[in-house]
Structures are given as structure tokens and as C-alpha cells.
Write a protein that holds these residues in place. Structure first.
Motif, PDB file in Angstrom:
ATOM      1  N   GLY A   7       0.772  -1.224   0.021  1.00 34.18           N
ATOM      2  CA  GLY A   7       0.106  -0.042   0.036  1.00 34.18           C
ATOM      3  C   GLY A   7       0.866   0.998   0.111  1.00 34.18           C
ATOM      4  N   MET A   8       0.274   2.440   0.061  1.00 30.44           N
ATOM      5  CA  MET A   8       0.928   3.632   0.191  1.00 30.44           C
ATOM      6  C   MET A   8       1.083   4.385   1.617  1.00 30.44           C
ATOM      7  SD  MET A   8       0.940   5.169  -3.568  1.00 30.44           S
ATOM      8  CE  MET A   8      -0.924   4.814  -3.937  1.00 30.44           C
ATOM      9  N   THR A   9       0.372   3.751   2.688  1.00 27.37           N
ATOM     10  CA  THR A   9       0.085   4.423   3.930  1.00 27.37           C
ATOM     11  C   THR A   9       0.910   3.543   5.031  1.00 27.37           C
ATOM     12  OG1 THR A   9      -2.165   4.941   3.020  1.00 27.37           O
ATOM     13  CG2 THR A   9      -1.640   5.142   5.551  1.00 27.37           C
ATOM     14  N   GLY A  10       1.696   4.602   5.790  1.00 29.18           N
ATOM     15  CA  GLY A  10       2.408   3.706   6.853  1.00 29.18           C
ATOM     16  C   GLY A  10       3.177   4.654   7.853  1.00 29.18           C
ATOM     17  N   PHE A  11       3.745   4.358   8.921  1.00 31.98           N
ATOM     18  CA  PHE A  11       4.385   5.112   9.775  1.00 31.98           C
ATOM     19  C   PHE A  11       5.393   4.269  10.274  1.00 31.98           C
ATOM     20  CE2 PHE A  11       5.549   6.166  14.126  1.00 31.98           C
ATOM     21  CZ  PHE A  11       5.765   7.736  14.151  1.00 31.98           C
ATOM     22  N   ALA A  12       6.771   4.888  10.367  1.00 37.14           N
ATOM     23  CA  ALA A  12       7.845   4.269  11.061  1.00 37.14           C
ATOM     24  C   ALA A  12       8.562   4.899  11.975  1.00 37.14           C
ATOM     25  CB  ALA A  12       8.577   3.764   9.799  1.00 37.14           C
ATOM     26  N   ARG A  13       9.482   4.430  12.907  1.00 41.99           N
ATOM     27  CA  ARG A  13      10.279   5.451  13.788  1.00 41.99           C
ATOM     28  C   ARG A  13      11.487   4.290  14.001  1.00 41.99           C
ATOM     29  NH1 ARG A  13       9.728   8.991  18.183  1.00 41.99           N
ATOM     30  NH2 ARG A  13      11.118   8.401  19.946  1.00 41.99           N
ATOM     31  N   ALA A  14      12.503   5.135  13.895  1.00 41.53           N
ATOM     32  CA  ALA A  14      13.874   4.461  14.421  1.00 41.53           C
ATOM     33  C   ALA A  14      14.609   5.320  15.168  1.00 41.53           C
ATOM     34  CB  ALA A  14      14.551   4.076  13.154  1.00 41.53           C
ATOM     35  N   VAL A  30       1.728   8.450   2.732  1.00 39.94           N
ATOM     36  CA  VAL A  30       0.447   8.559   2.284  1.00 39.94           C
ATOM     37  C   VAL A  30       0.217   8.420   0.838  1.00 39.94           C
ATOM     38  CG1 VAL A  30      -0.615   9.885   4.189  1.00 39.94           C
ATOM     39  CG2 VAL A  30       0.476  11.165   2.233  1.00 39.94           C
ATOM     40  N   ASN A  31      -0.937   8.215   0.199  1.00 40.06           N
ATOM     41  CA  ASN A  31      -1.317   7.957  -1.291  1.00 40.06           C
ATOM     42  C   ASN A  31      -0.831   9.052  -1.873  1.00 40.06           C
ATOM     43  OD1 ASN A  31      -2.370   5.815  -0.067  1.00 40.06           O
ATOM     44  ND2 ASN A  31      -4.706   6.485  -1.110  1.00 40.06           N
ATOM     45  N   GLY A  32      -0.039   8.903  -3.294  1.00 38.61           N
ATOM     46  CA  GLY A  32       0.259   9.695  -3.940  1.00 38.61           C
ATOM     47  C   GLY A  32       0.317   9.234  -5.498  1.00 38.61           C
ATOM     48  N   GLY A  63       3.939   7.316  -3.728  1.00 38.54           N
ATOM     49  CA  GLY A  63       3.498   8.005  -2.483  1.00 38.54           C
ATOM     50  C   GLY A  63       4.172   9.227  -2.037  1.00 38.54           C
ATOM     51  N   ASN A  64       3.438   9.741  -1.217  1.00 35.30           N
ATOM     52  CA  ASN A  64       3.936  11.228  -0.655  1.00 35.30           C
ATOM     53  C   ASN A  64       4.450  10.701   0.662  1.00 35.30           C
ATOM     54  OD1 ASN A  64       3.087  12.829  -2.737  1.00 35.30           O
ATOM     55  ND2 ASN A  64       1.038  12.909  -1.735  1.00 35.30           N
ATOM     56  N   ILE A  65       5.969  10.807   0.886  1.00 39.40           N
ATOM     57  CA  ILE A  65       6.736  10.364   1.848  1.00 39.40           C
ATOM     58  C   ILE A  65       7.497  11.251   2.549  1.00 39.40           C
ATOM     59  CG2 ILE A  65       8.520   8.734   2.715  1.00 39.40           C
ATOM     60  CD1 ILE A  65       8.024   7.235  -0.178  1.00 39.40           C
ATOM     61  N   GLN A  66       7.384  11.481   3.738  1.00 36.53           N
ATOM     62  CA  GLN A  66       7.919  12.379   4.715  1.00 36.53           C
ATOM     63  C   GLN A  66       8.929  11.957   5.895  1.00 36.53           C
ATOM     64  OE1 GLN A  66       6.150  16.457   5.811  1.00 36.53           O
ATOM     65  NE2 GLN A  66       6.874  15.914   7.805  1.00 36.53           N
ATOM     66  N   PHE A  67      10.086  12.201   6.053  1.00 36.83           N
ATOM     67  CA  PHE A  67      10.961  11.655   6.893  1.00 36.83           C
ATOM     68  C   PHE A  67      11.478  12.859   7.538  1.00 36.83           C
ATOM     69  CE2 PHE A  67      11.312   7.779   4.279  1.00 36.83           C
ATOM     70  CZ  PHE A  67      11.492   6.729   5.265  1.00 36.83           C
ATOM     71  N   SER A  68      11.409  12.794   9.027  1.00 39.43           N
ATOM     72  CA  SER A  68      12.170  14.094   9.711  1.00 39.43           C
ATOM     73  C   SER A  68      12.960  13.549  10.894  1.00 39.43           C
ATOM     74  CB  SER A  68      10.879  14.743  10.732  1.00 39.43           C
ATOM     75  OG  SER A  68      10.051  13.603  11.518  1.00 39.43           O
ATOM     76  N   LEU A  69      13.918  14.232  11.019  1.00 43.34           N
ATOM     77  CA  LEU A  69      15.075  13.838  11.864  1.00 43.34           C
ATOM     78  C   LEU A  69      15.245  14.814  13.057  1.00 43.34           C
ATOM     79  CD1 LEU A  69      17.581  12.192  12.725  1.00 43.34           C
ATOM     80  CD2 LEU A  69      18.842  13.674  11.059  1.00 43.34           C
ATOM     81  N   THR A  70      15.052  14.174  14.407  1.00 41.75           N
ATOM     82  CA  THR A  70      15.269  15.180  15.574  1.00 41.75           C
ATOM     83  C   THR A  70      16.643  14.567  16.169  1.00 41.75           C
ATOM     84  OG1 THR A  70      12.902  15.073  16.173  1.00 41.75           O
ATOM     85  CG2 THR A  70      14.324  15.425  17.734  1.00 41.75           C
ATOM     86  N   GLU A 289     -11.585   2.293  -6.396  1.00 39.84           N
ATOM     87  CA  GLU A 289     -11.228   2.994  -5.153  1.00 39.84           C
ATOM     88  C   GLU A 289     -10.041   2.232  -4.577  1.00 39.84           C
ATOM     89  OE1 GLU A 289     -14.778   3.441  -3.003  1.00 39.84           O
ATOM     90  OE2 GLU A 289     -15.848   4.851  -4.498  1.00 39.84           O
ATOM     91  N   GLN A 290     -10.149   0.928  -4.075  1.00 40.98           N
ATOM     92  CA  GLN A 290      -9.136   0.145  -3.602  1.00 40.98           C
ATOM     93  C   GLN A 290      -7.658   0.347  -4.028  1.00 40.98           C
ATOM     94  OE1 GLN A 290      -9.358  -0.871  -0.417  1.00 40.98           O
ATOM     95  NE2 GLN A 290     -11.640  -0.177  -0.437  1.00 40.98           N
ATOM     96  N   VAL A 291      -7.937   0.571  -5.651  1.00 46.83           N
ATOM     97  CA  VAL A 291      -6.745   0.407  -6.388  1.00 46.83           C
ATOM     98  C   VAL A 291      -5.863   1.747  -6.075  1.00 46.83           C
ATOM     99  CG1 VAL A 291      -5.825   0.860  -8.698  1.00 46.83           C
ATOM    100  CG2 VAL A 291      -7.144  -1.270  -8.188  1.00 46.83           C
ATOM    101  N   GLN A 292      -6.493   2.827  -5.891  1.00 47.88           N
ATOM    102  CA  GLN A 292      -5.699   3.971  -5.545  1.00 47.88           C
ATOM    103  C   GLN A 292      -4.745   3.971  -4.229  1.00 47.88           C
ATOM    104  OE1 GLN A 292      -6.620   6.191  -7.716  1.00 47.88           O
ATOM    105  NE2 GLN A 292      -7.886   4.745  -8.654  1.00 47.88           N
TER     106      GLN A 292
END
Length: 295
Positions: A7-14, A30-32, A63-70, A289-292
């Protein structure tokens, strides 16, 4: 073995650490329609972005992906200094404006907020220290990216089951349409002949009547649409088995499904076939709709 669908939706942390430095990567997706990767990095570490962007392109295709670094450093190991030369230069440059009354006299907190006035140990990292830090943070990024891939594949597994169920419904409806009496040429001819007899009272040359019935029967014949629907079902199952990235191909295929369903409905002169066609259109819309959500 069936390849995984993503899919194109998810969250990750490392998280990661090196010496007095500690950091956290967080990734969101998220979807893109295409791939758009964005990065939020601490000041002074922008040099990381080109390598991160290449790494993201190697594992994600949509997908529209964003990574942030703290990034933080242990307080006991961190020191902050004021760049007195830069501070004096800023004050001197603003003096004429202050004396002219154009601006208010500067405050200490305002001056310290100017970029470059405060210097931390981060600013004075040796090149080898910065390289080691960036290498370690890059390793943690790979972990975050892999975690995000796993989250997207988890969504993909759920999508695969949903899409398989919808395809089964489309297949069932296609079979019903194929077995409907309205799709048989002889039934079409009988129905049209009855209508013409009713309208014209039988006063119509038999030869001309046969020609008109043959022409109308040909226009109302939906066997080609049914054959193409069956072919699309087989193609969709092959794509699902192939695994991602197949989202764009499935999206195109859903448009072809919709085209055939619309044609079937427009050709139908039978209430039973029309009902089947409308149900087919609804199932195809669910599929689209699901294919999106598929990478």
C-alpha cells in the motif's frame, strides 16, 4: 511464491545514538500519484539529503513520503558560545537605524536569536566527526525506511484480500451476464422481432425485417464485452500476483473494466442484464477506489 503487494500508507520510527548524540527518525507515507519524498533535517545537516533521497527512491516507487530527523546532544557534553565578532558587526550595522529612530534598540534575546550568533559544538564538529555522525544517522534512516516498507506491505496484504474478493464478485457478475438469455443472439432476435411486429403490425417485408433484426441484434450483442471482462479479470489477478509496483497498471485496468461495464449497460435492452450491469459497475467502482491505495 507470490510477491508482496504494498500500500502507500504507513508510519515508521527508528532511534540511534553515537557518543553524546541521540536522534530519532520518523517516517510517514500517504497516497500519491507518483513518488514525492520530503525531508526535515536539523540545521547544519542538509548535506544528508541527496543520499537520503537516493535511498528513498531505491525502496519506494509511489506515495507522498516525509522523513523528519530530531537530533539532540547530551546537555553535559554540549556547550554554547557567542560569536562576539558577528554580534558586534550586527550591532554596528544597525546603529544608524537605531540612532535615526527607524528601529527600536536591539534586545539581547533578539540578537541571540539571529542565526550564527550562537555557536554550539555541533557547529565545530571536525570533518571526520561529522562524517561518522552522518554515516550512523544514515544507517538509522535505512532502518526507518525498512520499517515503513513493512508497514506499507502490511496494508498491501489487506488490500490484496479486498481486491481478490471484489474480483471474485466481478467474475460472478460477468458469468451471470454471460448466461443471461438476453446475451444469446437468438434471444435478441426474438425480442426485437416481437417489438417490430408490435409496432408495425407485421406489415414489413420479411427480407427487410431480417436485415433490421440482424443489424439491431449485432448492436445489442454483448459477448465481446463479456470476453474482454474475462480477460481483464485474468490480467488483474496476474498483476496482484506479481506484487508492487503495479498500482498504475491496476488503475488503468480499472478504467477498462468500467468501459466494458458501461458498454454492457448501454447495449442491454433486458431488465435482467441491466440489473447485472449496474451491479457490475458498482463492483468496478469499489475496485477502482481500492486500487488508489496500491503502490
Amino acid at each position: 511464491m507470490t510477491a508482496p503487494l504494498s500500500g502507500m500508507t504507513g508510519f515508521a520510527r527508528a532511534e540511534g545514538a553515537l557518543g553524546a548524540w541521540h536522534w530519532v527518525w520518523e517516517g510517514r507515507s500517504v497516497n500519491g500519484r507518483g513518488l514525492e519524498a520530503r525531508f526535515r533535517l536539523p540545521p547544519g545537516h542538509e548535506a544528508l539529503e541527496p543520499a537520503l533521497r537516493d535511498a528513498a527512491k531505491s525502496v519506494f516507487s509511489r506515495g507522498n513520503i516525509q522523513f523528519s530527523l530530531t537530533l539532540k546532544r547530551d546537555e553535559n557534553a554540549q556547550s554554547v558560545q557567542i560569536d562576539t565578532d558577528k554580534l558586534a558587526a550586527i550591532v554596528e550595522a544597525g546603529r544608524p537605524l537605531v540612532e535615526a529612530g527607524t528601529v527600536a534598540p536591539p534586545t539581547l534575546d533578539g540578537l541571540l536569536a539571529i542565526k550564527g550568533v550562537l555557536k554550539s559544538d555541533d557547529d565545530d564538529l571536525r570533518e571526520d566527526e561529522r562524517t561518522a555522525l552522518h554515516t550512523a544517522m544514515g544507517t538509522s534512516f535505512s532502518t526507518a525506511a525498512d520499517t515503513l516498507v513493512a508497514a506499507r506491505r502490511e496494508e498491501g496484504a489487506a488490500l490484496a484480500a479486498i481486491l481478490a474478493d471484489i474480483l471474485a464478485e466481478i467474475e460472478t457478475l460477468t458469468a451471470k451476464a454471460a448466461s443471461s438469455a438476453a446475451t444469446r443472439p437468438e434471444a435478441i432476435r426474438d425480442r426485437l422481432k416481437a417489438r417490430l411486429d408490435e409496432l408495425l403490425g407485421g406489415e414489413f417485408p420479411e427480407e427487410r425485417l431480417a436485415q433490421e433484426i440482424a443489424m439491431l441484434a449485432s448492436k445489442a450483442d454483448v459477448r465481446e464485452e463479456i470476453d474482454r471482462l474475462k480477460a481483464h479479470i485474468a490480467s488483474a489477478r496476474d498483476l496482484l500476483a506479481a506484487g508492487s509496483p503495479v498500482g498504475r497498471k491496476l488503475d488503468f485496468l480499472s478504467q477498462e473494466f468500467n468501459r466494458e461495464a458501461n458498454t454492457l449497460c448501454s447495449k442491454s435492452g433486458d431488465s435482467e442484464l441491466t440489473t447485472i450491469g449496474l451491479a457490475l459497475k458498482a463492483a468496478v467502482e469499489q475496485f477502482r477506489e481500492q486500487v488508489q491505495n496500491v503502490e
